[in-house]
Design a protein around this motif. Structure first.
Motif, short mmCIF file in Angstrom:
data_model
loop_
_atom_site.label_atom_id
_atom_site.label_comp_id
_atom_site.label_asym_id
_atom_site.label_seq_id
_atom_site.Cartn_x
_atom_site.Cartn_y
_atom_site.Cartn_z
N PHE A 408 0.91 -1.23 0.01
CA PHE A 408 0.23 0.02 -0.22
C PHE A 408 0.81 1.32 0.08
CE2 PHE A 408 -2.25 3.41 2.25
CZ PHE A 408 -3.41 3.55 1.57
N ALA A 409 0.75 2.07 -0.94
CA ALA A 409 1.54 3.24 -1.02
C ALA A 409 0.51 4.56 -0.86
CB ALA A 409 2.33 3.53 -2.40
N SER A 410 0.85 5.32 -0.07
CA SER A 410 -0.04 6.36 0.17
C SER A 410 0.47 7.92 -0.03
CB SER A 410 -0.60 6.53 1.96
OG SER A 410 -1.28 7.67 1.96
N LEU A 411 -0.40 8.74 -0.59
CA LEU A 411 -0.21 10.00 -0.70
C LEU A 411 -0.62 11.06 0.45
CD1 LEU A 411 -0.78 10.61 -4.67
CD2 LEU A 411 1.36 10.42 -3.65
N PRO A 412 0.57 11.62 0.78
CA PRO A 412 -0.28 12.50 1.87
C PRO A 412 -1.01 13.68 1.22
CG PRO A 412 1.86 13.00 1.13
CD PRO A 412 1.93 11.98 0.45
#
Length: 560
Positions: A408-412
């Motif tokens: 899971f890659a999250s963008l702030p």
């Protein structure tokens, strides 16, 4: 592409590289290493192209072919693409028009001509290059099936060139159109005796509808005005006419009678499973206000007030109706219509269809004629497709394999965006850039959506620093039934789209995106909640991509 080339006898290695010709057109060049170094370097080019046409879509066929004694390698043993020679001008000739000859070719050509509204289609034409899209593909499939040929939308995506598509479906068992669901066929027997007497059909609530209803009810009950817009859609439409309210009421009534979803209520409790109930009739939620006596400034203030009230008025999903329309008369030549609906009823494409149908019904009423509208399948058929997809264990396994080892890659979120407030940023492309993007899509034989999605994936790679990325991709799940492109309902789904963004050029990235879209298309009826359950995940992405081509709505009447 390279794998397809090396499957040919006499070729031991191959690499395909994008290049730009003198005219600025982007194409693909193939570099081949023969198994027998003493063989003729120019042999069997036509044979190679014919082989690739059977296994690859047209946009992936190279236009030049060069034989090399060996591929240039770097110190890591990988192909050094920058060291490849410039493509030789061994151009594969563009194929001239060739008329359909077999039964399958003629049937497909007739369907394309009808759906795409074009006069002539040849066997080398490409569906998406001619203006096709996922919505229009439904009509094509329906028309082809009427001739007894076996075809589905996935076939059209995999073989968008007419000749290849005809060869594909000739090998398949003929199939009839998907079955129209019988009334109450999806309603549990134990619940049928609990239904109110005015209910004419009942079936499960879709997984996406369940999620929307849950979040809508929970956030509205929190009392925050900021959150009441979630899944509560309000549209304002300015019209350069004064509405004949009597004719409009008749048109609205006919629209409601055509589409079950507009007479539907949702019940999360009270039955063995969450059910949506289709009622025989509803009281039309139509209101009218004459603001013609006010000046322009006062009218705008009153319209803004009405809009704010529409945004914040809570809808109870168990009570009909779950939509409303308010007409404000501003003058003898101007009015404004405010449309409100719970998102669990309609997706964006359905809202466009609704307004177009309402326009046609209204104009037909004014002209005292029958509206030119075909019968459409009801929303229950989408629910049947979702239920079937959930019950198929092969779909569950597909998603487990597809998402294996995914991270899971999250963008702030930007600092100025709070979690309880939605923020939108609008950016417009000028005509020159828009035309250039459309031309690029045409050159690569892909949809404009694929080009935009490639840009989306590139942005995610830039900001996350990751190459193996997952984003949410909005797809429609309209059933493959006649006229289902004109049905109303919530047919959209958001599925995880996974791609390794490691291509060296925009062309390679766009092509990889297009291939990736085809891979998950057949899974469009499997809900995201089922994917999360199958993979033991609580989230797979915190961003998603939604591509929507807005159409100019026909104003009422057409001559205004």
């Amino acid at each position: 592409m390279e794998s397809a080339l090396t499957q040919l006898r006499g070729i031991s290695a191959a690499v395909v590289n994008p290049f730009e010709n003198a005219d600025g057109d982007k194409n693909l060049a193939a570099y081949l290493v023969p198994s027998n170094k003493t063989s003729d370097k120019q042999h069997d080019i036509d044979e190679i192209v014919q082989h690739l046409n059977k296994t690859l879509p047209q946009y992936m066929i190279p236009v030049t072919f060069q034989y090399l004694e060996a591929l240039p390698l770097n110190q890591n043993g990988k192909v050094e693409r920058s060291a490849l020679p410039k493509p030789e001008q061994i151009q594969v000739a563009q194929k001239a028009y060739e008329a359909p000859s077999s039964k399958a070719e003629k049937v497909i050509a007739d369907a394309w001509q009808s759906v795409l509204d074009i006069e002539q289609v040849g066997i080398h034409d490409h569906f998406f290059d001619l203006g096709g899209d996922s919505i229009k593909s439904l009509a094509v499939v329906s028309k082809v099936r009427e001739s007894g040929l076996g075809i589905n939308v996935a076939d059209l995506f995999a073989y968008p060139v007419l000749e290849s598509l005809a060869a594909c479906i000739q090998k398949q068992v003929p199939q009839a159109s998907s079955k129209i669901m019988d009334l109450f066929s999806l309603c549990p027997d134990s619940d049928k005796t609990k239904l109110p007497p005015d209910v004419i059909n009942a079936y499960p609530i879709s997984k996406l509808q369940e999620g929307m209803i849950f979040h809508y009810d929970s956030q509205v009950s929190s009392g925050s005005v900021e959150t009441k817009g979630l899944y509560h859609n309000v549209s304002r439409i300015s019209l350069d006419i004064s509405i004949d309210i009597a004719a409009f009421k008749t048109a609205l009534a006919r629209l409601v009678s055509r589409h079950d979803i507009l007479r539907t209520s949702f019940h999360m409790q009270g039955f063995s499973i969450p059910l949506q109930l289709v009622h025989q009739k509803i009281e039309l939620p139509l209101s009218y206000t004459d603001l013609s006596m006010f000046d322009t400034k006062e009218q705008q203030e009153l319209l803004d007030l009405a809009y704010t009230q529409a945004l914040t008025k809570r809808l109870n999903v168990e009570l009909l109706p779950l939509f409303s329309v308010h007409v404000h008369n501003l003058s003898s030549q101007k009015s404004e219509m405010t449309w409100v609906e719970h998102h669990a009823l309609l997706d964006g494409w359905s809202v466009e269809i609704l307004f177009k149908e309402l326009s046609e019904l209204y104009q037909a009423e004014l002209e005292q004629r029958e509206a030119q509208l075909a019968d459409t399948p009801q929303y229950v058929n989408f629910i049947a497709a979702e239920q079937e997809a959930i019950a198929n264990s092969a779909n569950t396994q597909f998603w487990r394999d597809y998402l294996q080892d995914a991270e899971f890659a999250s963008l702030p979120a930007p600092d100025q965006v709070s979690k309880n407030k939605r923020t939108s940023i609008t950016h417009s492309f000028d005509e020159a850039l828009t035309n250039a993007l459309e031309q690029l899509a045409k050159q690569l034989k892909v949809s404009l959506k694929s080009v935009a999605l490639a840009a989306h994936m590139h942005v995610l790679k830039t900001f996350t620093g990751e190459e193996d990325l997952i984003t949410g991709l909005s797809l429609h799940g309209r059933p493959e039934l006649e006229n289902s492109s004109q049905s109303l309902g919530l047919f959209v789904s958001v599925l995880p789209f996974r791609l390794k963004v490691e291509q060296e050029s925009w062309q390679q990235l766009i092509i990889a995106v297009s291939q990736g879209e085809q891979k998950i298309w057949q899974q469009r009826h499997f809900p995201l909640s089922g994917i999360l359950e199958a993979t033991n995940q609580t989230a797979l992405f915190n961003y998603s991509f939604n591509f929507w081509i807005l159409q100019r709505l026909p104003m009422i009447p057409a001559n205004t």
